[in-house]
Design a protein around this motif. Sequence first.
Motif, PDB file in Angstrom:
ATOM      1  N   ARG A 122       0.835  -1.205   0.000  1.00  0.00           N
ATOM      2  CA  ARG A 122       0.000   0.000   0.000  1.00  0.00           C
ATOM      3  C   ARG A 122       0.869   1.256   0.000  1.00  0.00           C
ATOM      4  O   ARG A 122       0.582   2.229  -0.720  1.00  0.00           O
ATOM      5  CB  ARG A 122      -0.928  -0.006   1.208  1.00  0.00           C
ATOM      6  N   ARG A 125       2.310   1.958  -3.359  1.00  0.00           N
ATOM      7  CA  ARG A 125       1.302   2.477  -4.296  1.00  0.00           C
ATOM      8  C   ARG A 125       0.964   3.935  -4.049  1.00  0.00           C
ATOM      9  O   ARG A 125       0.565   4.642  -4.978  1.00  0.00           O
ATOM     10  CB  ARG A 125       0.039   1.615  -4.230  1.00  0.00           C
ATOM     11  N   THR A 126       1.118   4.414  -2.833  1.00  0.00           N
ATOM     12  CA  THR A 126       0.813   5.815  -2.562  1.00  0.00           C
ATOM     13  C   THR A 126       1.804   6.746  -3.246  1.00  0.00           C
ATOM     14  O   THR A 126       1.507   7.917  -3.456  1.00  0.00           O
ATOM     15  CB  THR A 126       0.829   6.109  -1.045  1.00  0.00           C
ATOM     16  N   ALA A 131      -2.936   4.241 -10.587  1.00  0.00           N
ATOM     17  CA  ALA A 131      -3.344   3.107  -9.784  1.00  0.00           C
ATOM     18  C   ALA A 131      -3.257   1.822 -10.603  1.00  0.00           C
ATOM     19  O   ALA A 131      -3.562   1.805 -11.791  1.00  0.00           O
ATOM     20  CB  ALA A 131      -4.772   3.305  -9.289  1.00  0.00           C
ATOM     21  N   SER A 132      -2.817   0.750  -9.959  1.00  0.00           N
ATOM     22  CA  SER A 132      -2.781  -0.552 -10.616  1.00  0.00           C
ATOM     23  C   SER A 132      -4.184  -1.126 -10.648  1.00  0.00           C
ATOM     24  O   SER A 132      -4.971  -0.967  -9.713  1.00  0.00           O
ATOM     25  CB  SER A 132      -1.835  -1.487  -9.857  1.00  0.00           C
ATOM     26  N   ILE A 136      -4.427  -5.545  -4.102  1.00  0.00           N
ATOM     27  CA  ILE A 136      -3.328  -6.068  -3.293  1.00  0.00           C
ATOM     28  C   ILE A 136      -3.528  -7.554  -3.033  1.00  0.00           C
ATOM     29  O   ILE A 136      -2.578  -8.344  -3.090  1.00  0.00           O
ATOM     30  CB  ILE A 136      -3.215  -5.274  -1.975  1.00  0.00           C
ATOM     31  N   ALA A 171       4.152  -3.613  -7.366  1.00  0.00           N
ATOM     32  CA  ALA A 171       2.952  -2.983  -6.808  1.00  0.00           C
ATOM     33  C   ALA A 171       2.286  -2.013  -7.767  1.00  0.00           C
ATOM     34  O   ALA A 171       1.053  -1.917  -7.810  1.00  0.00           O
ATOM     35  CB  ALA A 171       3.306  -2.263  -5.501  1.00  0.00           C
ATOM     36  N   ASN A 172       3.077  -1.289  -8.551  1.00  0.00           N
ATOM     37  CA  ASN A 172       2.525  -0.242  -9.417  1.00  0.00           C
ATOM     38  C   ASN A 172       2.530  -0.616 -10.889  1.00  0.00           C
ATOM     39  O   ASN A 172       2.507   0.267 -11.745  1.00  0.00           O
ATOM     40  CB  ASN A 172       3.298   1.064  -9.197  1.00  0.00           C
ATOM     41  N   ASP A 173       2.572  -1.921 -11.169  1.00  0.00           N
ATOM     42  CA  ASP A 173       2.547  -2.388 -12.554  1.00  0.00           C
ATOM     43  C   ASP A 173       3.595  -1.639 -13.387  1.00  0.00           C
ATOM     44  O   ASP A 173       3.270  -0.961 -14.367  1.00  0.00           O
ATOM     45  CB  ASP A 173       1.146  -2.186 -13.145  1.00  0.00           C
TER      46      ASP A 173
END
Length: 234
Positions: A122, A125-126, A131-132, A136, A171-173
């Motif tokens: 998380r 991702r912030t 956004a992916s 999660i 996490a963020n592709d």
Amino acid sequence: MSTASTHAQQSTDADADALMARDLYRFYRAGEEETLALRGVALEVRRGESVAVIGPSGSGKSTLLACLAGLDEPDGGTVRVAGERISHRPEAERARIRAHRIGVLLQTGNLIAHLDITANIRLARTAAPRASAQSIAELLEQVGLGHRAHALPQELAGGELARAGLAVALANDPDILLADEPTGELDGITEQRILALLRDRAQAGGGVLLVTHSPEAVKIADRVVTLRDGRIGS
């Protein structure tokens, strides 16, 4: 940015290589001694391609990966990720691009000790502006850690820790995944599982670059690049 400009940028991103480096030089000075760690290195990683960088210890592999990730600045040359230049920019801009476009998996790990796996993902991702599409929970299931979502890093076994680090890196592709010895301390079964995940990542359209000494890791690569004395060799 206008809608037309946004669409044009997205088109450029999609058309560009995942990673392109040109004429990279990096040197270090200690007193009167100068060490040339990179000497005009050029390489690219296309979308959907996995590339393994091999070479003896001291050949410049870790320095190269740091420059590609924007964690270090080359003294000469440029690095572009999905068409966007990351080299020779302020650290804040490099950090933004890294969060948006690059997944980094280092030997030292990329997990924060006091956060559980879900919180680590998380937090990663912030930092990204996009956004992916993958939740999660889905990401943790993909790396085989759905049942360990709330475990702290120190509660994980070696193979689980490697997979948790990979989940954070993905996490963020990212457009490109950069991994430094991702299977260095794993048993054979866990190594194969991690390599399968990396191969799947490339097959799904992301670029993957591995710095490795592992013969098994080399086997999954579409191309192998050899680095000797800071130069690409044959």
